[in-house]
Design an enzyme around this catalytic site. Structure first.
Site, PDB file in Angstrom:
ATOM      1  N   GLU A 157      -4.870  -3.847  -3.095  1.00 15.89           N
ATOM      2  CA  GLU A 157      -6.278  -4.265  -3.182  1.00 15.89           C
ATOM      3  C   GLU A 157      -6.880  -4.196  -4.585  1.00 15.89           C
ATOM      4  O   GLU A 157      -7.964  -3.650  -4.762  1.00 15.89           O
ATOM      5  CB  GLU A 157      -7.128  -3.440  -2.202  1.00 15.89           C
ATOM      6  CG  GLU A 157      -6.629  -3.530  -0.768  1.00 15.89           C
ATOM      7  CD  GLU A 157      -7.473  -2.716   0.224  1.00 15.89           C
ATOM      8  OE1 GLU A 157      -8.352  -1.965  -0.203  1.00 15.89           O
ATOM      9  OE2 GLU A 157      -7.234  -2.858   1.445  1.00 15.89           O
ATOM     10  N   GLU A 272      -0.219  -5.625   7.713  1.00 15.01           N
ATOM     11  CA  GLU A 272      -1.114  -4.710   8.463  1.00 15.01           C
ATOM     12  C   GLU A 272      -1.798  -5.447   9.605  1.00 15.01           C
ATOM     13  O   GLU A 272      -2.987  -5.222   9.898  1.00 15.01           O
ATOM     14  CB  GLU A 272      -2.173  -4.112   7.511  1.00 15.01           C
ATOM     15  CG  GLU A 272      -1.581  -3.390   6.319  1.00 15.01           C
ATOM     16  CD  GLU A 272      -2.638  -2.747   5.418  1.00 15.01           C
ATOM     17  OE1 GLU A 272      -3.797  -2.613   5.840  1.00 15.01           O
ATOM     18  OE2 GLU A 272      -2.287  -2.382   4.296  1.00 15.01           O
TER      19      GLU A 272
HETATM   20  C1  XIL Z   1      -6.485   2.945   6.690  1.00 19.30           C
HETATM   21  C2  XIL Z   1      -5.937   3.906   7.728  1.00 19.30           C
HETATM   22  O1  XIL Z   1      -5.490   3.199   8.848  1.00 19.30           O
HETATM   23  C3  XIL Z   1      -7.017   4.886   8.118  1.00 19.30           C
HETATM   24  O2  XIL Z   1      -6.477   5.878   8.976  1.00 19.30           O
HETATM   25  C4  XIL Z   1      -7.618   5.552   6.870  1.00 19.30           C
HETATM   26  O3  XIL Z   1      -8.689   6.341   7.247  1.00 19.30           O
HETATM   27  C5  XIL Z   1      -8.069   4.505   5.881  1.00 19.30           C
HETATM   28  O4  XIL Z   1      -6.993   3.643   5.579  1.00 19.30           O
HETATM   29  N1  XIL Z   1      -5.974  -1.480   4.252  1.00 19.30           N
HETATM   30  C6  XIL Z   1      -4.960  -0.648   3.857  1.00 19.30           C
HETATM   31  C7  XIL Z   1      -4.655   0.569   4.631  1.00 19.30           C
HETATM   32  O5  XIL Z   1      -4.216  -0.987   2.921  1.00 19.30           O
HETATM   33  O6  XIL Z   1      -4.138   1.608   3.832  1.00 19.30           O
HETATM   34  C8  XIL Z   1      -5.867   1.052   5.395  1.00 19.30           C
HETATM   35  O7  XIL Z   1      -5.457   2.111   6.230  1.00 19.30           O
HETATM   36  C9  XIL Z   1      -6.467  -0.077   6.199  1.00 19.30           C
HETATM   37  C10 XIL Z   1      -6.923  -1.200   5.296  1.00 19.30           C
END
Ligand code: XIL
Length: 364
Positions: A157, A272
């Site tokens: 990101e 994701e």
């Molecule tokens: C999220 C996790 O799922 C949560 O448990 C944590 O509180 C915050 O991070 N994009 C990403 C992930 O790259 O690392 C994030 O994961 C969700 C959004």
């Protein structure tokens, strides 16, 4: 197995079939999503948390469905380095052990993310010293898992065009001051720490129509070309694929973006995937149908691009989706965002993912 036992089993199977039983006891288990993917030379995997796989039901579901795993939080900077010079790899290591014991390849997530420096490091990220702190962390974390992680989300990101301070990059001191040269250094450091790992750049909001998505796609293409020009070892793009029912999705726009990424000779993973139903009211069946439709539209286009190697979901069951808390529904209910329901039963989303793998052009 001796002959008598075999005959007994076949008799039992016959009896079960006569009675209209759903499936004889010893029949081969129905293929999981990993088998649907593998039949096309692709991979299906899921995010896990260390405490989730300690629970037998979750563990079983993961082993049934997933051919690859990624820790959701355990490899991030804050949990792995609670104090300066103190490493806490225990939870991440337990996931790596689980993967190794079960022959599952791993994604590493993530070494550099503006949201997750440990508290002790937060005010120390400016200047040469700040960038060195981050590069040292990249070496430490990637080095710790050397040889055991197949794909690393080195940077997560880094694009946020609306910040407007820094071209297309996010407004964060290491990027403001170090720019693309610093990002290239992150990839070089990761490559030195584990020369065999495939190194990815991972990003969100790349999937839909509209100005913000368009600008972020542009930012990603610029970042990729900057890395290539600087000789940084960038091998793949991770498209987070957090979908939302109701967003505008144009096949052509996304198809073109994937082709542009592939033209840089990069591999692509959907990293994701989940489908938020936060705007949808109605019965579970109705919501499931809309979630499945949104997934089908997106995955059909994505899997059609041969540079796309596979799909990771951000959790395997609705019981564990981060969306229920992070993007709450008005009714406060559980989001039905993942392939299995809260009792680990397969949902329409599961069937659509299987169907999209089945229809994907074979990779080898
Ligand atoms: C999220 C996790 O799922 C949560 O448990 C944590 O509180 C915050 O991070 N994009 C990403 C992930 O790259 O690392 C994030 O994961 C969700 C959004």
């Amino acid at each position: 197995m001796n002959l008598d036992r075999r005959r007994l089993l076949s008799l039992l199977a016959g009896a079960a079939a006569l009675k209209g039983a759903p499936r004889p006891l010893f029949a081969a288990p129905e293929p999981g999503l990993k088998e649907h993917a593998a039949a096309r030379g692709m991979v299906f995997g899921t995010m896990v948390l260390h405490d989730q796989i300690a629970e037998p039901a979750c563990r079983e579901a993961v082993l049934r469905e997933a051919g690859m795993i990624v820790p959701g939080n355990e490899m991030k900077w804050r949990p792995t380095t609670p104090q300066e010079g103190v490493n806490a790899f225990g939870p991440a290591d337990s996931i790596v052990t689980f993967a190794t014991e079960n022959g599952l390849p791993l994604r590493g997530h993530t070494a550099v993310w503006h949201q997750n420096p440990p508290v002790w490091a937060m005010q120390r990220l400016s200047g040469e010293a700040g960038r060195k702190l981050i590069l040292d962390h990249v070496r430490t974390v990637v080095g710790h898992f050397r040889g055991r992680v197949q794909q690393w989300d080195v940077v997560n990101e880094a694009i946020n065009p609306r910040d407007g301070k820094n071209g297309l990059l996010r407004d964060w001191p290491p990027y403001n001051e170090g720019g693309y040269a610093f990002l290239a250094d992150c990839y070089k450091a990761a490559h030195e720490a584990d020369p065999n790992a495939k190194l990815y750049y991972n990003e969100y909001d790349l999937e839909y129509d509209g100005r913000d998505y368009e600008l972020r796609r542009e930012g990603v293409l610029r970042l990729i070309s900057e890395m290539k020009e600087r000789g940084a070892p960038l091998h793949g793009l991770g498209i987070q694929s957090h979908l939302t029912v109701g967003n505008d999705f144009s096949e052509g726009v996304f198809r073109r973006f994937l082709a542009n990424v592939a033209s840089f000779d990069l591999r692509i993973m959907l990293t994701e995937f989940d489908v938020s139903d936060r705007r949808i009211q109605g019965s579970a069946a109705y919501r499931d149908e809309l979630v499945a439709d949104a997934a089908r539209a997106f995955l059909t286009v994505a899997f059609d691009q041969r540079a796309v190697d596979g799909l990771m979901t951000w959790g395997i069951s609705d019981r564990d989706t981060w969306l229920t808390e992070a993007r709450p529904r008005i009714d406060g209910g559980v989001q039905r965002a993942l392939p299995l329901d809260v009792d680990y039963r397969r949902k329409p989303l599961w069937s659509v993912i299987a169907e999209c793998f089945d229809k994907a052009p074979p990779r080898r």
